[in-house]
Design a protein around this motif. Structure first.
Motif, PDB file in Angstrom:
ATOM      1  N   MET A   1     105.478  85.293 118.224  1.00  0.00           N
ATOM      2  CA  MET A   1     106.734  85.471 119.254  1.00  0.00           C
ATOM      3  C   MET A   1     106.332  85.639 120.644  1.00  0.00           C
ATOM      4  O   MET A   1     107.208  85.100 121.498  1.00  0.00           O
ATOM      5  CB  MET A   1     107.372  86.825 118.466  1.00  0.00           C
ATOM      6  CG  MET A   1     108.673  87.230 119.418  1.00  0.00           C
ATOM      7  SD  MET A   1     109.852  86.163 118.638  1.00  0.00           S
ATOM      8  CE  MET A   1     111.164  87.135 119.433  1.00  0.00           C
ATOM      9  N   SER A   4     105.797  82.084 122.314  1.00  0.00           N
ATOM     10  CA  SER A   4     106.689  81.068 122.254  1.00  0.00           C
ATOM     11  C   SER A   4     107.259  80.943 123.750  1.00  0.00           C
ATOM     12  O   SER A   4     107.257  81.796 124.613  1.00  0.00           O
ATOM     13  CB  SER A   4     107.883  81.608 121.277  1.00  0.00           C
ATOM     14  OG  SER A   4     108.625  82.705 121.799  1.00  0.00           O
ATOM     15  N   PRO A  20     113.116  84.323 123.978  1.00  0.00           N
ATOM     16  CA  PRO A  20     112.331  83.101 123.706  1.00  0.00           C
ATOM     17  C   PRO A  20     113.458  81.975 123.452  1.00  0.00           C
ATOM     18  O   PRO A  20     114.506  82.074 123.351  1.00  0.00           O
ATOM     19  CB  PRO A  20     111.827  83.177 122.256  1.00  0.00           C
ATOM     20  CG  PRO A  20     112.776  84.616 121.814  1.00  0.00           C
ATOM     21  CD  PRO A  20     113.046  85.348 123.156  1.00  0.00           C
ATOM     22  N   SER A  23     114.043  76.563 119.116  1.00  0.00           N
ATOM     23  CA  SER A  23     112.997  75.492 118.841  1.00  0.00           C
ATOM     24  C   SER A  23     113.616  74.352 119.191  1.00  0.00           C
ATOM     25  O   SER A  23     114.646  73.996 118.842  1.00  0.00           O
ATOM     26  CB  SER A  23     112.533  75.716 117.312  1.00  0.00           C
ATOM     27  OG  SER A  23     113.684  75.377 116.543  1.00  0.00           O
TER      28      SER A  23
END
Length: 77
Positions: A1, A4, A20, A23
């Motif tokens: 984490m 990222s 974060p 994706s």
């Protein structure tokens, strides 16, 4: 984490967002990385109320003219 990639959005403080990134995207879910986020396609703001359409303007002009004629007739009465 922790490793990222981070969101690239600028906060109100002027620093970079520390959340974060989603994706495959460069923004977090709060700054536009989530599916369905962002403004809808096309400018729909102009269709909000229709007050300034040509038809509406013409109707208001006609109503003012009718009102003026009515006031003139009442003056003569």
């Amino acid at each position: 984490m922790l490793s990222s990639p981070r969101c690239g959005a600028k906060t109100r403080r002027g620093t970079q967002c520390q959340a974060p990134a989603v994706s495959g995207k460069s923004r977090c879910r709060m700054h536009g990385g989530a599916a369905g986020s962002g403004a809808p396609a096309g400018n729909r703001n102009a269709l909000k109320h229709g007050r300034f359409t040509k038809e509406a303007i013409d109707k208001r002009k006609w109503a003012r003219l009718l009102y003026k004629q009515l006031v003139e007739q009442l003056k003569d009465y």
